[in-house]
Motif scaffolding. Structure first.
Motif, PDB file in Angstrom:
ATOM      1  N   ARG A 174       0.764   8.474 -10.744  1.00 37.90           N
ATOM      2  CA  ARG A 174       1.265   7.081 -11.014  1.00 37.90           C
ATOM      3  C   ARG A 174       0.224   6.139 -10.465  1.00 37.90           C
ATOM      4  O   ARG A 174      -0.313   6.317  -9.283  1.00 37.90           O
ATOM      5  N   PRO A 175       0.072   5.103 -10.987  1.00 39.42           N
ATOM      6  CA  PRO A 175      -1.215   4.187 -10.469  1.00 39.42           C
ATOM      7  C   PRO A 175      -0.342   3.523  -9.230  1.00 39.42           C
ATOM      8  O   PRO A 175       0.586   3.382  -9.075  1.00 39.42           O
ATOM      9  N   VAL A 176      -1.432   2.942  -8.411  1.00 40.59           N
ATOM     10  CA  VAL A 176      -1.111   2.263  -7.150  1.00 40.59           C
ATOM     11  C   VAL A 176      -0.433   0.888  -7.664  1.00 40.59           C
ATOM     12  O   VAL A 176      -0.789   0.140  -8.538  1.00 40.59           O
ATOM     13  N   PRO A 177       0.824   0.633  -7.547  1.00 43.58           N
ATOM     14  CA  PRO A 177       1.693  -0.589  -7.748  1.00 43.58           C
ATOM     15  C   PRO A 177       0.582  -1.889  -7.171  1.00 43.58           C
ATOM     16  O   PRO A 177       0.195  -1.790  -6.383  1.00 43.58           O
ATOM     17  N   ASP A 178       0.735  -2.743  -8.237  1.00 47.70           N
ATOM     18  CA  ASP A 178      -0.108  -4.038  -8.033  1.00 47.70           C
ATOM     19  C   ASP A 178       0.339  -4.717  -6.900  1.00 47.70           C
ATOM     20  O   ASP A 178      -0.756  -5.166  -5.865  1.00 47.70           O
ATOM     21  N   ASP A 179       1.700  -4.694  -6.480  1.00 48.10           N
ATOM     22  CA  ASP A 179       2.128  -5.385  -5.153  1.00 48.10           C
ATOM     23  C   ASP A 179       1.554  -4.637  -4.009  1.00 48.10           C
ATOM     24  O   ASP A 179       1.062  -5.329  -2.964  1.00 48.10           O
ATOM     25  N   VAL A 180       1.308  -3.361  -4.151  1.00 49.39           N
ATOM     26  CA  VAL A 180       1.133  -2.530  -2.941  1.00 49.39           C
ATOM     27  C   VAL A 180      -0.416  -2.624  -2.692  1.00 49.39           C
ATOM     28  O   VAL A 180      -1.048  -2.826  -1.577  1.00 49.39           O
ATOM     29  N   ARG A 181      -1.300  -2.719  -3.712  1.00 52.33           N
ATOM     30  CA  ARG A 181      -2.427  -2.822  -3.766  1.00 52.33           C
ATOM     31  C   ARG A 181      -2.976  -4.167  -3.211  1.00 52.33           C
ATOM     32  O   ARG A 181      -3.929  -4.242  -2.412  1.00 52.33           O
ATOM     33  N   GLY A 182      -2.242  -5.377  -3.508  1.00 57.02           N
ATOM     34  CA  GLY A 182      -2.571  -6.605  -2.798  1.00 57.02           C
ATOM     35  C   GLY A 182      -2.117  -6.646  -1.466  1.00 57.02           C
ATOM     36  O   GLY A 182      -2.928  -7.363  -0.830  1.00 57.02           O
ATOM     37  N   ARG A 183      -1.026  -6.040  -0.946  1.00 57.58           N
ATOM     38  CA  ARG A 183      -0.586  -5.943   0.388  1.00 57.58           C
ATOM     39  C   ARG A 183      -1.853  -5.229   1.245  1.00 57.58           C
ATOM     40  O   ARG A 183      -2.347  -5.646   2.135  1.00 57.58           O
ATOM     41  N   LEU A 184      -2.394  -4.250   0.574  1.00 61.87           N
ATOM     42  CA  LEU A 184      -3.400  -3.342   1.189  1.00 61.87           C
ATOM     43  C   LEU A 184      -4.597  -4.267   1.439  1.00 61.87           C
ATOM     44  O   LEU A 184      -5.364  -4.492   2.626  1.00 61.87           O
ATOM     45  N   ARG A 185      -5.092  -4.879   0.154  1.00 63.67           N
ATOM     46  CA  ARG A 185      -6.220  -5.735   0.237  1.00 63.67           C
ATOM     47  C   ARG A 185      -6.344  -7.024   1.246  1.00 63.67           C
ATOM     48  O   ARG A 185      -7.125  -7.416   1.899  1.00 63.67           O
ATOM     49  N   ASP A 186      -4.830  -7.812   0.941  1.00 63.05           N
ATOM     50  CA  ASP A 186      -4.764  -8.893   1.896  1.00 63.05           C
ATOM     51  C   ASP A 186      -4.838  -8.438   3.404  1.00 63.05           C
ATOM     52  O   ASP A 186      -5.252  -9.135   4.320  1.00 63.05           O
ATOM     53  N   ALA A 187      -4.249  -6.990   3.793  1.00 65.12           N
ATOM     54  CA  ALA A 187      -4.701  -6.790   5.281  1.00 65.12           C
ATOM     55  C   ALA A 187      -5.966  -6.530   5.447  1.00 65.12           C
ATOM     56  O   ALA A 187      -6.543  -7.167   6.406  1.00 65.12           O
TER      57      ALA A 187
END
Length: 238
Positions: A174-187
């Motif tokens: 399954r793809p990385v959920p957009d919100d999870v990807r955003g949290r990783l990149r924000d960090a």
């Protein structure tokens, strides 16, 4: 976009101010102790973060008489090779130069990341990724004290995550959920806040609504920065 705190001014600056412009990352590590190894590790994290954002990077190492020993330890720790750094002057027309140094290094021109020292402890663990996790588990501006309990915790976390990734890999992707990807990149875009990246992975590990295939892709994606070889046990017996 990655923003880092310039140790000279204490102000945030863009690590790559020009879109697709070359950023030179120059690591200054004159010794071969664990503090200098941490400096080179932070340089590695910086390079990985910039590359994840599509920024071309020129990675250089300025060292001392024990540079060969430092390079050998760095390779063991999964740090990718840095070029030797001659007197490069203006370099190749890069749009930004970021110096990564120890806290007590002499001030240099350009943006500077100052890495806090490491207080050595027990012998390095047999799995180098355990030491890597222990070192990146604290923000680079925070001193690290290596202790047996902390290394044991890093070992247990790494073993648990590798086993979980191998288990999740057996499920449909399954793809990385957009919100999870955003949290990783924000960090990681916030002054290389790798501890916050690790916190996101801990949340993903137990979020009940996430499919296991998405957990797998999330960990594999984050490991492009972390370099912990989280997919090492794929295909291993349960």
């Amino acid at each position: 976009m990655l923003r880092i705190i310039d140790a000279r001014t204490r102000e945030p600056v863009d690590a790559a101010p020009a879109r697709r412009g070359l950023t030179r990352v120059e690591v200054h590590a004159p010794g071969s102790d664990t503090t200098n190894l941490r400096v080179l590790l932070v340089g590695d994290l910086l390079v990985r973060t910039l590359e994840l954002g599509g920024t071309p990077v020129w990675a250089l190492l300025t060292g001392g008489h024990r540079q060969a020993e430092l390079r050998a330890d760095a390779a063991t720790l999964g740090i990718r090779p840095f070029e030797d750094s001659p007197d490069v002057g203006a370099g190749l027309g890069e749009s930004q130069v970021v110096h990564v140094t120890t806290e007590d290094a002499a001030p240099s021109e350009g943006v500077r990341i100052a890495v806090a020292p490491v207080e050595p402890g027990p012998p390095h663990p047999s799995d180098p990724a355990v030491l890597r996790l222990a070192l990146i588990g604290r923000h680079h501006g925070t001193p690290v004290r290596l202790e047996a309990a902390g290394l044991d915790d890093a070992h247990a976390t790494l073993a648990r995550w590798r086993a979980a990734v191998a288990r999740w890999a057996r499920q449909p992707s399954r793809p990385v959920p957009d919100d999870v990807r955003g949290r990783l990149r924000d960090a990681w875009d916030d002054d290389l806040d790798v501890p916050r990246v690790l916190d996101v992975l801990r949340q993903v590990e137990t979020e009940p609504e996430l499919a296991d295939g998405a957990r797998f892709e999330t960990y594999a994606y984050a490991d492009r920065l972390l370099g912990l070889d989280l997919t090492r046990d794929l295909g291993a017996p349960s």
